[in-house]
Design an enzyme around this catalytic site. Structure first.
Site, PDB file in Angstrom:
ATOM      1  N   TYR A  15       0.816  -1.218   0.000  1.00  0.00           N
ATOM      2  CA  TYR A  15       0.000   0.000   0.000  1.00  0.00           C
ATOM      3  C   TYR A  15       0.849   1.266   0.000  1.00  0.00           C
ATOM      4  O   TYR A  15       0.410   2.317  -0.447  1.00  0.00           O
ATOM      5  CB  TYR A  15      -0.944  -0.006   1.211  1.00  0.00           C
ATOM      6  CG  TYR A  15      -2.105  -0.940   1.021  1.00  0.00           C
ATOM      7  CD1 TYR A  15      -3.294  -0.492   0.452  1.00  0.00           C
ATOM      8  CD2 TYR A  15      -2.017  -2.288   1.363  1.00  0.00           C
ATOM      9  CE1 TYR A  15      -4.359  -1.344   0.252  1.00  0.00           C
ATOM     10  CE2 TYR A  15      -3.077  -3.154   1.167  1.00  0.00           C
ATOM     11  CZ  TYR A  15      -4.244  -2.674   0.615  1.00  0.00           C
ATOM     12  OH  TYR A  15      -5.301  -3.522   0.396  1.00  0.00           O
ATOM     13  N   GLU A 164       6.289   8.097   5.075  1.00  0.00           N
ATOM     14  CA  GLU A 164       5.168   8.330   4.179  1.00  0.00           C
ATOM     15  C   GLU A 164       3.968   8.814   4.980  1.00  0.00           C
ATOM     16  O   GLU A 164       3.609   8.224   5.980  1.00  0.00           O
ATOM     17  CB  GLU A 164       4.823   7.011   3.468  1.00  0.00           C
ATOM     18  CG  GLU A 164       3.872   7.180   2.332  1.00  0.00           C
ATOM     19  CD  GLU A 164       4.299   8.309   1.424  1.00  0.00           C
ATOM     20  OE1 GLU A 164       5.241   8.100   0.664  1.00  0.00           O
ATOM     21  OE2 GLU A 164       3.708   9.400   1.497  1.00  0.00           O
ATOM     22  N   LEU A 166       0.952   9.393   3.418  1.00  0.00           N
ATOM     23  CA  LEU A 166      -0.270   9.215   2.623  1.00  0.00           C
ATOM     24  C   LEU A 166      -1.314   8.457   3.433  1.00  0.00           C
ATOM     25  O   LEU A 166      -0.986   7.604   4.252  1.00  0.00           O
ATOM     26  CB  LEU A 166       0.025   8.472   1.320  1.00  0.00           C
ATOM     27  CG  LEU A 166       0.506   7.021   1.350  1.00  0.00           C
ATOM     28  CD1 LEU A 166      -0.633   6.038   1.537  1.00  0.00           C
ATOM     29  CD2 LEU A 166       1.237   6.725   0.058  1.00  0.00           C
ATOM     30  N   LYS A 219       7.061  10.640  12.477  1.00  0.00           N
ATOM     31  CA  LYS A 219       6.043   9.799  11.839  1.00  0.00           C
ATOM     32  C   LYS A 219       5.154   9.133  12.892  1.00  0.00           C
ATOM     33  O   LYS A 219       3.925   9.162  12.808  1.00  0.00           O
ATOM     34  CB  LYS A 219       6.742   8.746  10.968  1.00  0.00           C
ATOM     35  CG  LYS A 219       5.845   7.652  10.453  1.00  0.00           C
ATOM     36  CD  LYS A 219       4.876   8.151   9.407  1.00  0.00           C
ATOM     37  CE  LYS A 219       3.770   7.164   9.175  1.00  0.00           C
ATOM     38  NZ  LYS A 219       3.333   6.967   7.862  1.00  0.00           N
ATOM     39  N   CYS A 275      -1.784   1.530  10.450  1.00  0.00           N
ATOM     40  CA  CYS A 275      -0.806   2.397  11.120  1.00  0.00           C
ATOM     41  C   CYS A 275      -1.136   2.802  12.553  1.00  0.00           C
ATOM     42  O   CYS A 275      -0.292   2.695  13.428  1.00  0.00           O
ATOM     43  CB  CYS A 275      -0.609   3.667  10.296  1.00  0.00           C
ATOM     44  SG  CYS A 275       0.399   3.379   8.852  1.00  0.00           S
TER      45      CYS A 275
HETATM   46  C1  UDX Z   1      -3.054   7.187   8.482  1.00  0.00           C
HETATM   47  C2  UDX Z   1      -2.529   8.640   8.429  1.00  0.00           C
HETATM   48  O1  UDX Z   1      -3.626   9.525   8.166  1.00  0.00           O
HETATM   49  C3  UDX Z   1      -1.452   8.771   7.356  1.00  0.00           C
HETATM   50  O2  UDX Z   1      -0.915  10.069   7.363  1.00  0.00           O
HETATM   51  C4  UDX Z   1      -0.357   7.746   7.637  1.00  0.00           C
HETATM   52  O3  UDX Z   1       0.647   7.806   6.650  1.00  0.00           O
HETATM   53  C5  UDX Z   1      -0.943   6.353   7.689  1.00  0.00           C
HETATM   54  O4  UDX Z   1      -1.972   6.295   8.674  1.00  0.00           O
HETATM   55  P1  UDX Z   1      -4.773   5.774   7.050  1.00  0.00           P
HETATM   56  O5  UDX Z   1      -4.631   4.758   8.131  1.00  0.00           O
HETATM   57  O6  UDX Z   1      -4.646   5.333   5.646  1.00  0.00           O
HETATM   58  O7  UDX Z   1      -3.704   6.942   7.244  1.00  0.00           O
HETATM   59  O8  UDX Z   1      -6.220   6.449   7.174  1.00  0.00           O
HETATM   60  P2  UDX Z   1      -6.841   7.669   7.986  1.00  0.00           P
HETATM   61  O9  UDX Z   1      -7.598   8.494   7.048  1.00  0.00           O
HETATM   62  O10 UDX Z   1      -5.865   8.353   8.839  1.00  0.00           O
HETATM   63  O11 UDX Z   1      -7.928   6.936   8.906  1.00  0.00           O
HETATM   64  C6  UDX Z   1      -7.564   6.037   9.934  1.00  0.00           C
HETATM   65  C7  UDX Z   1      -8.786   5.550  10.661  1.00  0.00           C
HETATM   66  O12 UDX Z   1      -9.371   6.575  11.448  1.00  0.00           O
HETATM   67  C8  UDX Z   1      -9.901   5.040   9.744  1.00  0.00           C
HETATM   68  O13 UDX Z   1     -10.458   3.864  10.262  1.00  0.00           O
HETATM   69  C9  UDX Z   1     -10.906   6.172   9.746  1.00  0.00           C
HETATM   70  O14 UDX Z   1     -12.202   5.722   9.480  1.00  0.00           O
HETATM   71  C10 UDX Z   1     -10.752   6.679  11.171  1.00  0.00           C
HETATM   72  N1  UDX Z   1     -11.151   8.086  11.330  1.00  0.00           N
HETATM   73  C11 UDX Z   1     -10.447   9.072  10.723  1.00  0.00           C
HETATM   74  C12 UDX Z   1     -12.245   8.398  12.122  1.00  0.00           C
HETATM   75  O15 UDX Z   1     -12.891   7.520  12.680  1.00  0.00           O
HETATM   76  N2  UDX Z   1     -12.604   9.726  12.274  1.00  0.00           N
HETATM   77  C13 UDX Z   1     -11.913  10.729  11.677  1.00  0.00           C
HETATM   78  O16 UDX Z   1     -12.286  11.898  11.868  1.00  0.00           O
HETATM   79  C14 UDX Z   1     -10.803  10.394  10.868  1.00  0.00           C
HETATM   80  P1  ADP Z   2       2.506  -1.337   3.599  1.00  0.00           P
HETATM   81  O1  ADP Z   2       1.105  -0.940   3.954  1.00  0.00           O
HETATM   82  O2  ADP Z   2       3.518  -0.864   4.613  1.00  0.00           O
HETATM   83  O3  ADP Z   2       2.886  -0.982   2.204  1.00  0.00           O
HETATM   84  P2  ADP Z   2       2.123  -4.108   2.772  1.00  0.00           P
HETATM   85  O4  ADP Z   2       2.004  -5.334   3.626  1.00  0.00           O
HETATM   86  O5  ADP Z   2       0.971  -3.675   1.932  1.00  0.00           O
HETATM   87  O6  ADP Z   2       2.585  -2.940   3.762  1.00  0.00           O
HETATM   88  O7  ADP Z   2       3.366  -4.262   1.786  1.00  0.00           O
HETATM   89  C1  ADP Z   2       4.643  -4.676   2.167  1.00  0.00           C
HETATM   90  C2  ADP Z   2       5.209  -5.594   1.073  1.00  0.00           C
HETATM   91  O8  ADP Z   2       6.575  -5.843   1.359  1.00  0.00           O
HETATM   92  C3  ADP Z   2       4.525  -6.961   0.962  1.00  0.00           C
HETATM   93  O9  ADP Z   2       3.997  -7.118  -0.335  1.00  0.00           O
HETATM   94  C4  ADP Z   2       5.680  -7.975   1.248  1.00  0.00           C
HETATM   95  O10 ADP Z   2       5.598  -9.135   0.437  1.00  0.00           O
HETATM   96  C5  ADP Z   2       6.902  -7.154   0.901  1.00  0.00           C
HETATM   97  N1  ADP Z   2       8.137  -7.603   1.542  1.00  0.00           N
HETATM   98  C6  ADP Z   2       8.374  -7.787   2.861  1.00  0.00           C
HETATM   99  N2  ADP Z   2       9.656  -8.152   3.067  1.00  0.00           N
HETATM  100  C7  ADP Z   2      10.262  -8.200   1.868  1.00  0.00           C
HETATM  101  C8  ADP Z   2      11.599  -8.514   1.411  1.00  0.00           C
HETATM  102  N3  ADP Z   2      12.578  -8.816   2.264  1.00  0.00           N
HETATM  103  N4  ADP Z   2      11.841  -8.471   0.088  1.00  0.00           N
HETATM  104  C9  ADP Z   2      10.866  -8.143  -0.776  1.00  0.00           C
HETATM  105  N5  ADP Z   2       9.599  -7.834  -0.421  1.00  0.00           N
HETATM  106  C10 ADP Z   2       9.289  -7.859   0.879  1.00  0.00           C
END
Ligand code: UDX
Ligand code: ADP
Length: 461
Positions: A15, A164, A166, A219, A275
């Site tokens: 992701y 990151e 995002l 982060k 996260c």
């Molecule tokens: C988060 C951070 O926003 C991002 O900056 C970091 O890089 C990764 O973690 P993400 O987990 O993708 O991103 O989604 P986010 O939009 O932050 O939502 C997290 C959770 O909180 C979701 O389940 C969302 O539904 C919930 N949420 C968010 C609430 O319940 N209320 C809100 O007001 C905002």
């Molecule tokens: P994120 O949300 O942090 O991107 P994901 O689980 O979606 O996490 O992606 C992490 C990716 O890293 C997985 O597709 C996994 O197969 C890959 N990965 C983990 N360890 C290694 C490695 N040593 N070499 C190559 N790919 C790896």
């Protein structure tokens, strides 16, 4: 001397790695980017000629991949070749919470990161800039450096932290228009080289540099603060339900204070995603390891509040359905942890469902993007029931109207926009009466739903 980056390798096509590298490739056509992963089926999916079948659903991503793939963006399982050729290597592998040994359930599992470092150390024959993209515990760069510098093959490694920020569902927009790009590091040339990549589309004043540890800790802190806001408003939502206040009104009133701000104040059934929980657990673990127990307890409370919110939502369903859901059919609308993503990691829906299943409810689940197997896998992973029991009690459907037929109640667990457009009059006709809707996302309009004749409950009202 500054070296211009010509080839990038990104380890991890998930992701984070997938969307981030796609956007860099689109914005920097002169840089050749190879995203590698040991998961062959994931790489095959990234290479699928039909870009609608990429392994990750993100609005806008398919078009970017279609534009850059084969030009300067490549997805491959040949990890060694990509590492060998690259000037810069991004590490974007997963760092889940440890599920064994010391720090189980709390610390981040760094085995994938370490494996990457060892691979890089083994293969590299020329100097490399290694960029931590995955979220890591503070001071991970020290461990990375230690592994890389002890190979004895004379290669220079510079480590940068470039976390990151995002959010899933808006990843492409977040990458194209970041609030800031954070680069932590020690080597000025390495920092300049990475900043130069972002400067292709991000203005210089938004690219900030810090030392390595500040970057790593920023982060974790950013995610902890965001999660804390959700838990804070969720705690107030419970008080609203007791006092007659309305949590949306409270959120609006406080959000207009420019010091507080209006974002991230939406009460919900609980935050999920890969996260928030992981990073706070990480923060708590680190604080405890330095004997900072007050700091650890403070942040731990954010998670405890989130667990409470999920449980109390499920409890409310049980209580309202006359104190038993045994044998009752409950339709769950939504399984992803938020809208516009097919990601279910730590989704509140999983825990609400598990709680209801413990009370022998029969669940029918519909989500517009999450595949059937994923839903069963999420439930099986909890090991609360056998896979056979899960399949006996849970049906997954691809038609939202099928889900509500003869249902006693609907639980809205993800805020998918399409739920708002449904024919709710028809839905009520299909359900058992009285027809209950438990809106864990405050998505629907109470007046309209009650007008149709639903018994409607929304968080914080
Ligand atoms: C988060 C951070 O926003 C991002 O900056 C970091 O890089 C990764 O973690 P993400 O987990 O993708 O991103 O989604 P986010 O939009 O932050 O939502 C997290 C959770 O909180 C979701 O389940 C969302 O539904 C919930 N949420 C968010 C609430 O319940 N209320 C809100 O007001 C905002
Ligand atoms: P994120 O949300 O942090 O991107 P994901 O689980 O979606 O996490 O992606 C992490 C990716 O890293 C997985 O597709 C996994 O197969 C890959 N990965 C983990 N360890 C290694 C490695 N040593 N070499 C190559 N790919 C790896």
């Amino acid at each position: 001397m500054n070296k211009k980056i010509e080839k990038i390798c990104c380890i991890g096509a998930g992701y984070v790695g997938g969307p981030t590298m796609s956007v860099i490739a689109q914005q920097c056509p002169d840089i050749q980017i190879t995203v590698v992963d040991m998961n062959e089926s994931r790489i095959a999916a990234w290479n699928n000629s039909n870009v609608d079948l990429l392994p990750i659903f993100e609005p806008g991503l398919a078009d970017i991949v279609a534009e850059a793939r084969g030009r300067n963006l490549f997805f491959s399982t040949d990890i060694e070749k990509a590492i060998d050729e690259a000037d810069m290597i991004f590490i974007s592998v997963n760092t889940p919470t440890k599920n064994y040994g010391k720090g189980k359930g709390k610390a981040a599992d760094l085995k994938y990161i370490e494996l990457c470092a060892r691979q890089i150390a083994e293969i590299a024959t020329s100097d490399k800039i290694v960029v931590e993209k995955s979220t890591l515990p503070v001071r991970t760069a020290a461990a990375l450096k230690n592994i890389l510098d002890n190979t004895g093959n004379g290669v220079n490694f510079h480590i940068l932290s470039n976390p990151e920020f995002l959010a899933e569902g808006t990843a492409v927009q977040d990458l194209l228009h970041p609030d800031r790009v954070l680069i932590g590091g020690e080597d000025a040339n390495a920092i300049t080289a990475l900043a130069a990549i972002y400067e292709n589309w991000v203005s210089k004043d938004r690219i900030i540099t810090t030392n390595l540890w500040s970057s790593e800790l920023s982060k974790l802190t950013a995610n902890a603060f965001l999660a804390q806001r959700v838990s804070s408003i969720n705690s107030i939502s419970e008080l609203c339900e007791k006092t007659g206040a309305n949590v949306d009104e409270v959120a609006r009133a406080i959000g207009m204070d420019s010091r507080i701000g209006s974002k991230f104040l939406k009460a919900s059934v609980g935050f999920g995603g890969s996260c928030f929980q992981k990073d706070i657990l990480n923060l708590v673990y680190i604080a405890r390891s330095y004997n900072l127990h007050e700091v650890a307890d403070y942040w731990e409370q954010v998670i405890l509040m989130n667990d409470h919110q999920k449980h109390r939502f499920a409890d409310h369903i049980i209580q309202t359905l006359y104190n038993t859901v045994s044998g009752k059919k409950i339709a769950c609308y939504g399984w992803a942890f938020k809208k516009d993503t097919n990601d279910t990691r730590e989704s509140a829906a999983i825990y609400v469902a598990d709680y209801l299943l413990n009370e022998e409810a029969e669940l029918v689940i519909y989500d517009p993007k999450v595949p059937v197997e994923k839903i069963y896998a999420d439930l099986d992973y909890l090991h609360t029931r056998t896979p056979e029991e899960n399949r006996r009690l849970v049906t997954v459907v691809t038609d939202p109207m099928e889900a509500v037929k003869h249902a006693h109640a609907i639980a809205i667990l993800t805020e998918w926009d399409e739920f708002k457009t449904y024919d709710w009059t028809l839905i009520k006709e299909l359900m058992k009466k009285p027809a209950f809707v438990f809106d864990g996302r405050k998505l629907l309009n109470r007046r309209v739903l009650e007008g149709i004749g639903f018994k409607y409950y929304a968080i914080g009202e």
